[in-house]
Enzyme design. Sequence first.
Site, PDB file in Angstrom:
ATOM      1  CB  CYS A  50      -0.926   0.004   1.206  1.00  0.00           C
ATOM      2  SG  CYS A  50      -1.934  -1.466   1.284  1.00  0.00           S
ATOM      3  CG  HIS A  91      -3.374   2.941   2.376  1.00  0.00           C
ATOM      4  ND1 HIS A  91      -3.710   2.697   1.064  1.00  0.00           N
ATOM      5  CD2 HIS A  91      -3.560   1.768   3.035  1.00  0.00           C
ATOM      6  CE1 HIS A  91      -4.065   1.438   0.939  1.00  0.00           C
ATOM      7  NE2 HIS A  91      -3.979   0.849   2.121  1.00  0.00           N
ATOM      8  CG  ASN A 105      -6.575  -1.322   1.050  1.00  0.00           C
ATOM      9  OD1 ASN A 105      -5.831  -0.854   0.199  1.00  0.00           O
ATOM     10  ND2 ASN A 105      -6.120  -1.941   2.134  1.00  0.00           N
TER      11      ASN A 105
HETATM   12  N1  ACO Z   1     -18.887  -9.293   8.345  1.00  0.00           N
HETATM   13  C1  ACO Z   1     -19.352  -9.565   9.576  1.00  0.00           C
HETATM   14  N2  ACO Z   1     -18.554  -9.917  10.605  1.00  0.00           N
HETATM   15  C2  ACO Z   1     -17.231  -9.989  10.366  1.00  0.00           C
HETATM   16  C3  ACO Z   1     -16.696  -9.741   9.108  1.00  0.00           C
HETATM   17  C4  ACO Z   1     -17.573  -9.371   8.070  1.00  0.00           C
HETATM   18  N3  ACO Z   1     -17.159  -9.102   6.834  1.00  0.00           N
HETATM   19  N4  ACO Z   1     -15.362  -9.883   9.182  1.00  0.00           N
HETATM   20  C5  ACO Z   1     -15.059 -10.222  10.435  1.00  0.00           C
HETATM   21  N5  ACO Z   1     -16.217 -10.309  11.166  1.00  0.00           N
HETATM   22  C6  ACO Z   1     -16.341 -10.651  12.567  1.00  0.00           C
HETATM   23  C7  ACO Z   1     -15.172 -11.475  13.077  1.00  0.00           C
HETATM   24  O1  ACO Z   1     -15.354 -12.847  12.771  1.00  0.00           O
HETATM   25  C8  ACO Z   1     -15.215 -11.197  14.535  1.00  0.00           C
HETATM   26  O2  ACO Z   1     -16.223 -11.988  15.115  1.00  0.00           O
HETATM   27  P1  ACO Z   1     -15.991 -12.689  16.556  1.00  0.00           P
HETATM   28  O3  ACO Z   1     -15.787 -11.532  17.514  1.00  0.00           O
HETATM   29  O4  ACO Z   1     -17.238 -13.450  16.745  1.00  0.00           O
HETATM   30  O5  ACO Z   1     -14.759 -13.510  16.377  1.00  0.00           O
HETATM   31  C9  ACO Z   1     -15.682  -9.741  14.620  1.00  0.00           C
HETATM   32  O6  ACO Z   1     -16.320  -9.471  13.359  1.00  0.00           O
HETATM   33  C10 ACO Z   1     -14.552  -8.754  14.825  1.00  0.00           C
HETATM   34  O7  ACO Z   1     -13.494  -9.076  13.936  1.00  0.00           O
HETATM   35  P2  ACO Z   1     -12.145  -8.250  13.900  1.00  0.00           P
HETATM   36  O8  ACO Z   1     -11.227  -8.837  12.887  1.00  0.00           O
HETATM   37  O9  ACO Z   1     -11.651  -8.081  15.312  1.00  0.00           O
HETATM   38  O10 ACO Z   1     -12.710  -6.855  13.359  1.00  0.00           O
HETATM   39  P3  ACO Z   1     -11.992  -5.453  13.332  1.00  0.00           P
HETATM   40  O11 ACO Z   1     -12.814  -4.472  14.047  1.00  0.00           O
HETATM   41  O12 ACO Z   1     -10.524  -5.554  13.674  1.00  0.00           O
HETATM   42  O13 ACO Z   1     -12.086  -5.099  11.775  1.00  0.00           O
HETATM   43  C11 ACO Z   1     -10.661  -5.023   9.845  1.00  0.00           C
HETATM   44  C12 ACO Z   1     -11.464  -5.914  10.809  1.00  0.00           C
HETATM   45  C13 ACO Z   1     -11.660  -4.149   9.105  1.00  0.00           C
HETATM   46  C14 ACO Z   1      -9.940  -5.930   8.874  1.00  0.00           C
HETATM   47  C15 ACO Z   1      -9.647  -4.150  10.622  1.00  0.00           C
HETATM   48  O14 ACO Z   1      -8.966  -4.934  11.547  1.00  0.00           O
HETATM   49  C16 ACO Z   1      -8.635  -3.439   9.746  1.00  0.00           C
HETATM   50  O15 ACO Z   1      -8.975  -2.514   9.044  1.00  0.00           O
HETATM   51  N6  ACO Z   1      -7.316  -3.805   9.846  1.00  0.00           N
HETATM   52  C17 ACO Z   1      -6.208  -3.088   9.219  1.00  0.00           C
HETATM   53  C18 ACO Z   1      -6.152  -3.280   7.734  1.00  0.00           C
HETATM   54  C19 ACO Z   1      -4.899  -2.606   7.172  1.00  0.00           C
HETATM   55  O16 ACO Z   1      -4.556  -1.499   7.501  1.00  0.00           O
HETATM   56  N7  ACO Z   1      -4.188  -3.319   6.287  1.00  0.00           N
HETATM   57  C20 ACO Z   1      -2.956  -2.813   5.760  1.00  0.00           C
HETATM   58  C21 ACO Z   1      -3.067  -2.398   4.390  1.00  0.00           C
HETATM   59  S1  ACO Z   1      -3.586  -3.683   3.290  1.00  0.00           S
HETATM   60  C22 ACO Z   1      -2.234  -4.108   2.236  1.00  0.00           C
HETATM   61  O17 ACO Z   1      -1.117  -3.751   2.438  1.00  0.00           O
HETATM   62  C23 ACO Z   1      -2.565  -4.976   1.043  1.00  0.00           C
END
Ligand code: ACO
Length: 326
Positions: A113, A253, A283
């Site tokens: 990214c 980003h 993203n």
């Molecule tokens: N729909 C519904 N529920 C979901 C979904 C979905 N699509 N995805 C996950 N859940 C659930 C999980 O299973 C979990 O359930 P549980 O508590 O029963 O286990 C709950 O939601 C919370 O999951 P988390 O993964 O803790 O959710 P979080 O609030 O962390 O959000 C996300 C996830 C959006 C991926 C976030 O962590 C994020 O944005 N991370 C950083 C991403 C990033 O910056 N990446 C770097 C760049 S990408 C690159 O370089 C290619």
Amino acid sequence: MYKARIIGTGSYLPEKILTNSDLEKMVDTNDEWIITRTGIRQRRIAADNQATSDLALEASKKALITAGLKPEEIELLVVATITPDMPFPSTACVLQAKLGAKNAVCFDLNAACTGFIYGLSCVKQYLQMGTYKTALVVAAETLSSVTDWQDRNTCILFGDGAGAAVLRREETQRGLMEIYLNSDGNYQGLLNMPAGGSRIPATENSVKERLHFLKMKGNEVFKIAIQSMIKAANEVVSRNNLKWEDVKFIIPHQANTRIINAVAKRVGVSMERVFLNIHKYGNMSAATTAVGLDEVIREKDIKEGDLLMLVAFGAGFTSGACLIRW
Ligand code: ACO
């Protein structure tokens, strides 16, 4: 003092739109969860016959028109991508042939990214040193090709697109100013695509085990993304003895609105000066800041001399920030 000045930008987003309600039919998710947890409402998906170089080509053509240059005037062509058309030749060489940039030296760069900022930093050196006069940096991604459409944790996040910038060596105060880059390979396990390289070449098993798709431990990446972007953004401001009020627009980003809000809050910048397009495109990895820059230039009231900042974080981990005097 010679500077690398951006003299034209362009972007391209594929026509096909994939909405959150479309995703509800594919995996166990819902529109409300996706919007509140990420800020994403829809994303663009490349057509079956579109590879990364095809998206890159459209963005490049627009950037060249804005710059008023012909493809053969480009001397250096860098493509930042994690989704090349194929492992080799480079997507930059494929693009060179499509574009007719026959006088360019071409190569790809992988910084996920942060790729567009790494690409700008790279051409800045060549232009300021006088090795080349004119460069094209393209950040293009077809993330839909490495997205596991059965994994709700990741498939809701990504989209396809491309952004491009033409840069020229000029004796001016305008152009790329400070660029800060950082890399930390210790976190490679949190965000990667395990197979398809020399570690795990493609086999029937690697396909069965779905190893040719992007894997991410999202919530572990989340905190590091915020800290890294704050550090990068603060570095370029402090190194130039600037105040945050001096920066007209920040183009971060777009991985998650909550990450962007947290970064803006911590550095003390109002969200009015932070550009957002995550709701439309999700993203797009390297392409995100490149598309963002093009949209800011076209849509916002940016005047000569205004300061803009790009800031990003991605797989590697990599992070970086770039200050541009427009
Ligand atoms: N729909 C519904 N529920 C979901 C979904 C979905 N699509 N995805 C996950 N859940 C659930 C999980 O299973 C979990 O359930 P549980 O508590 O029963 O286990 C709950 O939601 C919370 O999951 P988390 O993964 O803790 O959710 P979080 O609030 O962390 O959000 C996300 C996830 C959006 C991926 C976030 O962590 C994020 O944005 N991370 C950083 C991403 C990033 O910056 N990446 C770097 C760049 S990408 C690159 O370089 C290619």
